[in-house]
Design an enzyme around this catalytic site. Structure first.
Site, short mmCIF file in Angstrom:
data_model
loop_
_atom_site.label_atom_id
_atom_site.label_comp_id
_atom_site.label_asym_id
_atom_site.label_seq_id
_atom_site.Cartn_x
_atom_site.Cartn_y
_atom_site.Cartn_z
N ARG A 140 60.02 4.89 61.01
CA ARG A 140 61.33 5.47 61.30
C ARG A 140 61.86 4.91 62.62
O ARG A 140 61.24 5.06 63.68
CB ARG A 140 61.22 6.98 61.37
CG ARG A 140 62.40 7.68 62.00
CD ARG A 140 63.46 8.01 60.99
NE ARG A 140 64.45 8.90 61.59
CZ ARG A 140 65.75 8.68 61.56
NH1 ARG A 140 66.23 7.62 60.96
NH2 ARG A 140 66.59 9.54 62.10
N GLU A 160 75.78 16.29 55.93
CA GLU A 160 75.99 15.21 56.90
C GLU A 160 76.02 13.80 56.29
O GLU A 160 75.50 12.86 56.89
CB GLU A 160 74.92 15.28 58.00
CG GLU A 160 74.86 16.65 58.66
CD GLU A 160 73.74 16.77 59.69
OE1 GLU A 160 73.17 15.74 60.08
OE2 GLU A 160 73.45 17.90 60.11
N HIS A 182 58.53 15.49 57.00
CA HIS A 182 58.24 14.10 57.33
C HIS A 182 57.26 13.47 56.34
O HIS A 182 56.95 12.29 56.44
CB HIS A 182 57.69 14.00 58.75
CG HIS A 182 58.66 14.48 59.79
ND1 HIS A 182 58.74 15.79 60.16
CD2 HIS A 182 59.62 13.83 60.48
CE1 HIS A 182 59.70 15.93 61.07
NE2 HIS A 182 60.24 14.75 61.28
#
Length: 773
Positions: free
Chosen positions: A529, A498, A708
């Site tokens: 984020r 992507e 994360h």
């Protein structure tokens, strides 16, 4: 006199200044003092902006360096033991939020700790850090930022109102750990309350008249022990010499108002989610209690209908009088972008859409206009009301909002459009014959690192600094890099990485009719984020094939299957700022039809595996259980509508993260995806416990490691997780994968973690072959 107030303000800053500050600190490019000084300046700027827009009482304590729930845990000494060896308080704080991996030195030992669990904040797209409570948890009041912020704001000449997370919500949102016998965190309330009393006392001593205590769990269905906890908590807190404004939001209070109405000085209610509750709330209040009217939508981007809001406010004033009414947003404005004044692109390209928008700064102004209209009369704000009425009416009648062809197509949908041709066992046989995958097949969720080079190239292309041909060549080179790495790592089902996508929703929004986009409409998702949700302002349809070119090119580079990657209809809707003039199920169905066309086109282009991600299905679940069935019927139906137009031998995947899997198990089974991947790495396998009681029949990939966090899990750590999964799920159904996409990680971390992950899969295959032999 009616008072204009706010519950919270976007703390990241107009240009994501906080993100840059903390990430610079994490990268050791700036000092702790630089970070704290920058944060202090941001807070002051935000207080000033709110005051300039007419807010009488500005919130303090709503600012955070990472997460307010994590702040609460640290302020009350709720720090899990695995972080105790980190001597620096700030480093410890960030380690709890994002994990920490440091090599040993001559002066300090090795540190390798994972992050704490992260969950969605009610039905929003914000994530909070889940507190961990031990059975004999001790609470101690540390240096509390809200007190410092109050003193700071007061010294600067503002009228501050402290904001804290309430004790019942704090305990409810946490989890019990390391218990000799099961217990619920709410059992710790008696130990926690003295610390809250101490905190309220410190704020009172500093000069605070009011404190806003957020108790959002009041909009949930509460069991008896929680209902009793509210009575105990607010009877105790009432002893403090400070006025308590209890704030709840995201839904109606219903009968839960009875739990606290006798022990508080004021109550905030969300009248955007349920304006009809106003009369019953006013009737429940005592003769000296205040009401805070949540009239301006804190979670969406459309201009408020000031005429309707003023009418509601006037109703409250007629009952309670002007001296007992606050005007406020429905919830904290952290869920809103900063200001429309930064959006020069929309203003120039689509001035009609621009006139419909209102972000946090403008919402503060709307709160002030409503307040002045009640206090001084509507003539005093006549010009503002006329401009607002024109914008509301223009949006209602605009040709940009309705497409008759799309609406006609909705009427042609048949029941068979929601079903695959054959049941899963039949499909599985055909897919196995076509794909020829090994046991414990490996894959990733979709995205690979969004490097600086990718971001720079995308920005240059957007500004016209490089040609479409040059950009296409660059994107193809990045895709090939990802494919070649996956081949070397011996992953079984590949992705293209992507590189052409800035965001899993925004990218597709650009390719659909009915979507608009901001330049600076950032909101925090978790930690540092930030995401920039699109604006859905009109009926949705596909402009042209969206992913076929990249997917077909990726598949041409390898003999291994490459997944086509799409974002599902519920997530496309939930992770956007949605129009509020159309029912959600209608809007979601429009998106599902656009995605159905794309899925069919991908299959026709030779893509044998197609993933349609739906991480937002659980977060969209209504907060009250009585509303679940209706929502799940149409949300699951939209997913099936988008994925059921393909042959049996085309394998449909989906992905969900941070979902309480147990809550919606039957609905997830009803999705009828051939393979589902889920977040599990932070959840200590609790998401898998339902498999002891219910049988999931399709294939599933519980995440082996947390993406994360920057730490790289070892082979042994991931093998232990996979062994745990086999206690709950038959081995022939298990996939091996990370728990989410890899876009936020750096290449060295990704390579090391995926190589370890593949080693684990191979170990288990070898073990399986040995057992068979």
């Amino acid at each position: 006199m009616v008072i204009a107030t706010n519950l919270g303000f976007p703390y990241v800053g107009p240009h994501r200044e906080l993100k840059k500050l903390v990430e610079s600190f994490w990268a050791s490019k700036s000092s702790k003092s630089d970070l704290l000084a920058g944060a202090r300046q941001l807070r002051e700027n935000h207080w000033r902006v709110q005051k300039e827009q007419g807010i009488d009482q500005v919130p303090v304590g709503d600012f955070t360096l990472y997460d307010r729930v994590l702040d609460t845990a640290c302020n009350f000494g709720v720090v899990p033991k695995r972080y105790h060896d980190i001597p620096d308080r700030l480093e410890q704080y960030f380690a709890m939020g994002r994990g920490l991996q440091k090599s040993a030195t001559d002066t300090s030992p090795k540190i390798d700790v994972p992050a704490m669990e992260m969950k969605k904040w009610f039905d929003t797209n914000y994530h909070f850090i889940v507190p961990e409570f031990e059975q004999h948890q001790k609470f101690t009041l540390q240096e509390v930022s809200v007190v410092n912020d109050f003193i700071e704001a007061k010294a600067l000449g503002f009228t501050p109102r402290p904001v804290v997370l309430g004790p019942v919500s704090f305990l409810y949102l946490g989890k019990a750990v390391k218990a000799s016998e099961p217990f619920e965190p709410i059992a710790l309330l008696d130990r926690l309350l003295p610390v809250y009393v101490d905190l309220l006392g410190r704020l009172s001593a500093a000069g605070a008249e009011w404190i806003q205590i957020d108790e959002p769990v009041l909009v949930l269905d509460l069991l008896d022990n929680l209902r009793l906890a509210y009575e105990v908590a607010y009877t105790t807190l009432r002893q403090a010499n400070i006025k308590i404004l209890l704030a709840s939001y995201f839904g109606p209070l219903g009968t839960n108002v009875d739990l606290v109405k006798n022990h508080i000085d004021g109550l905030h209610v969300d009248l955007v989610r349920d304006p009809n509750q106003l009369d019953s709330i006013c009737a429940a209040l005592g003769p000296h209690q205040y009401i805070s009217l949540g009239l301006v939508d804190g979670r969406n981007v459309w201009k408020n209908n000031l005429h309707k809001s003023i009418a509601l406010a006037q109703s409250a004033v007629n009952i309670l009088g002007t001296d007992r009414v606050f005007v406020a947003p429905s919830c904290s404005l952290i869920h809103s972008p900063y200001s429309t004044q930064l959006e020069k692109g929309i203003r120039d390209d689509n001035p009609e859409l621009f006139e419909w928008l209102s972000f946090a700064v403008e919402k503060c102004a709307e709160i002030s206009i409503i307040t002045r209209a009640i206090t001084s009369g509507q003539d005093f704000v006549r010009e503002a009301l006329e401009r607002n009425a024109l914008a509301v009416e223009t949006r209602r009648t605009s040709s940009q909002t309705v497409n008759k062809e799309i609406r006609r197509r909705l009427d042609t949908i048949s029941p068979n459009d929601y079903k695959r041709v054959s049941p899963f066992p039949t499909r599985r046989e055909q897919q196995a014959a076509k794909l020829r995958l090994p046991s414990f097949p490996t894959t990733t969720i979709g995205s690979f690192p969004q490097t600086k080079e990718i971001r720079v190239a995308r920005a240059k292309f957007a500004k016209g600094l490089i040609s479409p041909q040059s950009y296409d060549t660059f994107i193809k080179s990045e895709i090939e890099r990802v494919i070649r790495f996956q081949e070397r790592a011996e992953l079984d089902v590949l992705v293209h990485g992507e590189p052409e996508r800035n965001d899993m929703v925004e990218h597709f929004g650009h390719l659909l009719h009915g979507y608009g986009f901001t330049e600076h409409g950032w909101v925090v998702s978790y930690g540092s984020r930030c995401v920039k949700p699109p604006l859905i302002y009109g009926d949705v349809s596909r402009r042209a094939p969206m992913t076929v070119t990249e997917s077909a090119y990726s598949q041409s580079l390898t003999t291994r299957p490459v997944k086509g990657m799409l974002t599902g209809p519920v997530t496309m809707m939930k992770w956007s700022f949605v129009r509020d003039d159309v029912e959600p199920r209608v809007l979601c169905t429009q998106i599902a039809l656009a995605l159905r066309d794309e899925v069919v086109d991908l299959e026709a282009a030779g893509i044998a595996v197609i993933q349609v991600d739906e991480p937002a299905i659980r977060e969209g679940l209504p907060l009250r259980r009585q509303d679940w069935a209706a929502y799940l019927e149409w949300s699951v139906g939209c997913f099936r509508l988008s994925t059921s137009g393909v042959r049996d031998d085309t394998q449909i995947h989906t992905h969900m993260c941070y979902s309480d899997f147990n809550d919606i198990f039957d609905a997830i089974q009803d999705l009828d995806a051939d393979v589902i991947t889920i977040e599990n790495s932070k959840s200590e396998a609790k998401l898998l416990s339902i498999f002891e009681h219910k049988r999931y029949t399709n294939e599933i990939g519980p995440g082996l490691y947390d993406i994360h966090s920057p730490r790289v899990p070892s082979v042994e750590e991931m093998a232990s997780r996979l062994e745990e999964m086999l206690r709950y799920i038959p081995k022939h159904l298990i996939w091996v994968n990370p728990d989410c996409g890899l876009k936020s990680r750096a290449w060295p971390e990704v390579e090391a973690a995926l190589l370890n992950m593949v080693k684990v899969a191979k170990q288990f295959r070898t073990h399986e072959e040995t057992v068979v032999a």
